[in-house]
Enzyme design. Structure first.
Site, PDB file in Angstrom:
ATOM      1  N   ASP A  38       0.837  -1.195   0.000  1.00 38.29           N
ATOM      2  CA  ASP A  38       0.000   0.000   0.000  1.00 38.29           C
ATOM      3  C   ASP A  38       0.879   1.255   0.000  1.00 38.29           C
ATOM      4  OD1 ASP A  38      -2.340  -1.489   0.110  1.00 38.29           O
ATOM      5  OD2 ASP A  38      -2.345  -1.527   2.302  1.00 38.29           O
ATOM      6  N   ASP A  94      -6.444   1.815   7.796  1.00 32.24           N
ATOM      7  CA  ASP A  94      -5.097   2.320   8.050  1.00 32.24           C
ATOM      8  C   ASP A  94      -5.123   3.844   8.158  1.00 32.24           C
ATOM      9  OD1 ASP A  94      -5.182   3.369   5.461  1.00 32.24           O
ATOM     10  OD2 ASP A  94      -3.879   1.839   4.615  1.00 32.24           O
TER      11      ASP A  94
END
Length: 244
Positions: free
Chosen positions: A47, A89
């Site tokens: 990511d 996140d």
């Protein structure tokens, strides 16, 4: 002459220490420009928030991409208790906040223990998994949320190096297809206070570590010959895979 036009196209694996705030595809694009080779792929998406080991397969090594992606991974991360986000996140928007009063170090360790071994994990909505050919993250951007099927994953081991509530530093060794963001989310649910992943770094993929990794800045600026020397050759790769 462009290297990709030459007869002897270098093949192998280039280990990159990915920087924050860039995609895995960004790194591949940089590598194609720097190496002058179009046939480059990566083994396991990181990511944008995550840093650490990104394996680039170059030339003939792309044939080993699926095998290399099946290797177990190791991550070091930080979990933030008390806050849930839309992406699970730090890149997402805050969707819920809870008190962490009463959450103890012992409770944190017991929650992590619950997620050792084999279990099923529901992938996050913000992911590259496709529904009818469309990546879920694109649907998430439109405000859509669909039911995701649980997927079998496995945690082979974990460690907790710091508990300073609301922060928890940890390491985890896991199987292919494991989402550390969902791991953080699930641990927060188990503790009853919610959580999200605030930092993540991949430190190992199979037998490969950051020891021979080069930075993205080096990938951008180093002479092409130096980048070729940094690559693991097909022979080195075969020896590592046999030994591993």
């Amino acid at each position: 002459m462009n290297v990709s036009d030459s007869i002897q196209v270098p093949s192998g694996v280039l280990l990159i220490d990915k920087a924050r705030d860039m995609t895995s595809h960004d790194v591949v694009a940089i590598a194609r420009r720097s190496l002058g080779i179009k046939k480059i792929g990566h083994c396991g998406t990181l990511d944008p928030m995550a840093t650490g080991l990104l394996m680039l397969v170059v030339g003939k090594a792309t044939k080993l991409q699926d095998k290399l992606m099946c290797e177990h991974k190791e991550y070091a991360g930080t979990l933030m208790l008390g806050v849930e986000t839309s992406s699970q996140d730090a890149m997402g928007e805050i969707v819920a906040e809870y008190s962490v009063d009463g959450v103890t170090e012992q409770a944190v360790r017991e929650a992590f223990d619950r997620f050792d071994g084999a279990f099923e994990q529901i992938p996050p909505m913000v992911s590259a998994i496709k529904k009818d050919g469309v990546p879920l993250y694109k649907l998430a951007r439109k405000g859509q949320e669909i039911v995701r099927e649980p997927r079998p994953v496995e945690v082979f081991g974990h460690g907790i190096s710091r508990v300073a509530i609301p922060e928890v530093d940890f390491t985890v060794q896991c199987s292919k297809g494991f989402y550390v963001r969902s791991y953080a989310y699930d641990i927060g649910k188990a503790l009853g206070c919610g959580a999200h992943l605030s930092a993540l770094r991949r430190t190992r993929s199979g037998s490969f570590t950051l020891d021979r990794a080069i930075t993205v800045d080096t990938l951008k600026t180093a002479p092409r010959e130096e980048l070729f020397r940094a690559m693991l050759s097909l022979k080195e790769l075969a020896d590592i895979l046999i030994a591993g």
